[in-house]
Motif scaffolding. Structure first.
Motif, PDB file in Angstrom:
ATOM      1  N   ASP A 224      41.732  25.383  37.625  1.00  0.00           N
ATOM      2  CA  ASP A 224      40.706  26.036  38.425  1.00  0.00           C
ATOM      3  C   ASP A 224      40.178  27.250  37.672  1.00  0.00           C
ATOM      4  OD1 ASP A 224      41.080  24.183  40.399  1.00  0.00           O
ATOM      5  OD2 ASP A 224      42.096  25.535  41.794  1.00  0.00           O
ATOM      6  N   CYS A 225      38.930  27.643  37.990  1.00  0.00           N
ATOM      7  CA  CYS A 225      38.345  28.777  37.276  1.00  0.00           C
ATOM      8  C   CYS A 225      37.448  29.596  38.186  1.00  0.00           C
ATOM      9  CB  CYS A 225      37.578  28.309  36.043  1.00  0.00           C
ATOM     10  SG  CYS A 225      36.271  27.102  36.381  1.00  0.00           S
TER      11      CYS A 225
ATOM     12  N   ARG B  93      40.391  39.579  44.341  1.00  0.00           N
ATOM     13  CA  ARG B  93      41.583  40.005  45.078  1.00  0.00           C
ATOM     14  C   ARG B  93      41.515  39.563  46.540  1.00  0.00           C
ATOM     15  NH1 ARG B  93      43.629  46.308  45.672  1.00  0.00           N
ATOM     16  NH2 ARG B  93      45.520  45.875  46.903  1.00  0.00           N
ATOM     17  N   ALA B  94      40.341  39.725  47.153  1.00  0.00           N
ATOM     18  CA  ALA B  94      40.182  39.330  48.551  1.00  0.00           C
ATOM     19  C   ALA B  94      40.340  37.821  48.710  1.00  0.00           C
ATOM     20  CB  ALA B  94      38.813  39.779  49.050  1.00  0.00           C
ATOM     21  N   TRP B  95      39.761  37.049  47.796  1.00  0.00           N
ATOM     22  CA  TRP B  95      39.830  35.587  47.870  1.00  0.00           C
ATOM     23  C   TRP B  95      41.259  35.088  47.695  1.00  0.00           C
ATOM     24  CZ3 TRP B  95      40.533  31.828  43.801  1.00  0.00           C
ATOM     25  CH2 TRP B  95      40.190  30.517  44.153  1.00  0.00           C
TER      26      TRP B  95
ATOM     27  N   THR C 248      35.399  27.112  40.526  1.00  0.00           N
ATOM     28  CA  THR C 248      36.061  27.094  41.825  1.00  0.00           C
ATOM     29  C   THR C 248      35.538  28.212  42.707  1.00  0.00           C
ATOM     30  OG1 THR C 248      38.035  26.332  40.642  1.00  0.00           O
ATOM     31  CG2 THR C 248      38.329  27.010  42.934  1.00  0.00           C
ATOM     32  N   LEU C 249      35.223  29.347  42.103  1.00  0.00           N
ATOM     33  CA  LEU C 249      34.715  30.522  42.801  1.00  0.00           C
ATOM     34  C   LEU C 249      33.765  31.256  41.879  1.00  0.00           C
ATOM     35  CD1 LEU C 249      34.950  32.596  45.240  1.00  0.00           C
ATOM     36  CD2 LEU C 249      36.736  33.728  43.869  1.00  0.00           C
ATOM     37  N   ALA C 250      32.692  31.832  42.428  1.00  0.00           N
ATOM     38  CA  ALA C 250      31.765  32.672  41.670  1.00  0.00           C
ATOM     39  C   ALA C 250      31.669  34.016  42.372  1.00  0.00           C
ATOM     40  CB  ALA C 250      30.389  32.012  41.579  1.00  0.00           C
TER      41      ALA C 250
ATOM     42  N   ARG D 234      48.662  25.237  38.936  1.00  0.00           N
ATOM     43  CA  ARG D 234      49.173  26.495  39.502  1.00  0.00           C
ATOM     44  C   ARG D 234      48.654  27.711  38.739  1.00  0.00           C
ATOM     45  NH1 ARG D 234      51.700  27.135  44.155  1.00  0.00           N
ATOM     46  NH2 ARG D 234      53.529  28.213  43.343  1.00  0.00           N
ATOM     47  N   ALA D 235      47.652  27.499  37.893  1.00  0.00           N
ATOM     48  CA  ALA D 235      47.087  28.585  37.091  1.00  0.00           C
ATOM     49  C   ALA D 235      45.588  28.689  37.374  1.00  0.00           C
ATOM     50  CB  ALA D 235      47.328  28.343  35.607  1.00  0.00           C
ATOM     51  N   LEU D 236      45.054  29.892  37.168  1.00  0.00           N
ATOM     52  CA  LEU D 236      43.645  30.165  37.437  1.00  0.00           C
ATOM     53  C   LEU D 236      43.055  30.950  36.269  1.00  0.00           C
ATOM     54  CD1 LEU D 236      41.355  30.091  39.681  1.00  0.00           C
ATOM     55  CD2 LEU D 236      42.139  32.396  40.285  1.00  0.00           C
TER      56      LEU D 236
END
Length: 231
Positions: free
Chosen positions: A182-183, A212-214, A202-204, A162-164
């Motif tokens: 996740d990172c 913010r959008a993601w 997880t996202l770049a 539950r953390a990023l």
């Protein structure tokens, strides 16, 4: 509904545009200690580590403990001078952090800075109470050891899932992965996005506003799922 409760940010190169000053301070420290300057790329490559660990990577043959300590102190002194006017936040950071707080996320900082340095820059911005949790390299293990993330999770009571973690270096991403978290890799800081993608984040992203959008999109998708399951 949000699938993340806790957002954890690196500081230098992720929230704050301070990379150039870090590089300059290390070059000046090398000059003061009569050591060869490392390249800009080499210095950028250690950003995220605690200062003692960074010096060991940059100068692996520096066996003189007194000289290494002098280099550390010189770096810190030079950085303070360069930071007489605080480094600016990256575009979109202030607005996004305010939005995250308003949306109920808990916020944390996990940084290679020392505690004194982090508290100083937070105080400069009037942010001493802005983040719910923070851990610094001089009070725990340096990145990429996951200990500082484990400690934040323990303090917050939030599960790793539950953390990023959001950061601009491979040290941030590896630390998160070792904590089963996740990172997000940001490509405008210390290390290029192409290199960070090798850590399989997880996202770049190339701009902080994309985070913010993601997160907003993920929250919307979660809400749709909840409503669908409730039928």
């Amino acid at each position: 509904m949000r699938d993340y409760e806790l957002l954890i940010f690196d500081w230098d190169g992720t929230l704050v545009d301070s990379i150039g000053r870090i590089v300059a301070a290390m070059h000046l420290a090398a000059d003061a200690c009569e050591l060869p300057r490392c390249t800009d790329e080499q210095v950028r490559g250690i950003i995220g580590l605690g200062l003692p660990e960074a010096i060991r990577v940059l100068y692996p043959n520096l066996a003189d403990a007194a000289r290494a300590d002098r280099l550390r102190r010189s770096y810190s002194e030079n950085y303070l001078v360069l930071e007489s006017e605080p480094s600016p936040l990256f575009y979109g950071v202030a607005e996004a952090l305010q939005a995250f707080r308003a949306e109920g996320y808990r916020l944390a900082v996990a940084t290679g800075k020392g505690r004194h340095g982090l508290d100083r820059v937070l105080a400069d911005r009037g942010w001493l109470d802005y983040f719910d949790y923070s851990r610094c390299a001089d009070e725990t293990a340096s990145k990429p050891d996951p200990l500082m993330l484990h400690e934040i999770l323990a303090q917050s009571g939030v599960a790793a899932g539950r953390a990023l973690m959001v950061g601009d270096s491979s040290f941030d991403l590896l630390m998160a992965q070792r904590a089963d978290m996740d990172c997000v890799a940001v490509g405008y800081g210390a290390q290029p996005l192409q290199a960070l993608r090798e850590c399989q984040p997880t996202l770049a992203i190339e701009c902080f506003t994309e985070l913010r959008a993601w997160l907003g999109l993920r929250a919307s998708e979660q809400s749709v799922e909840v409503r669908a399951h409730g039928r």
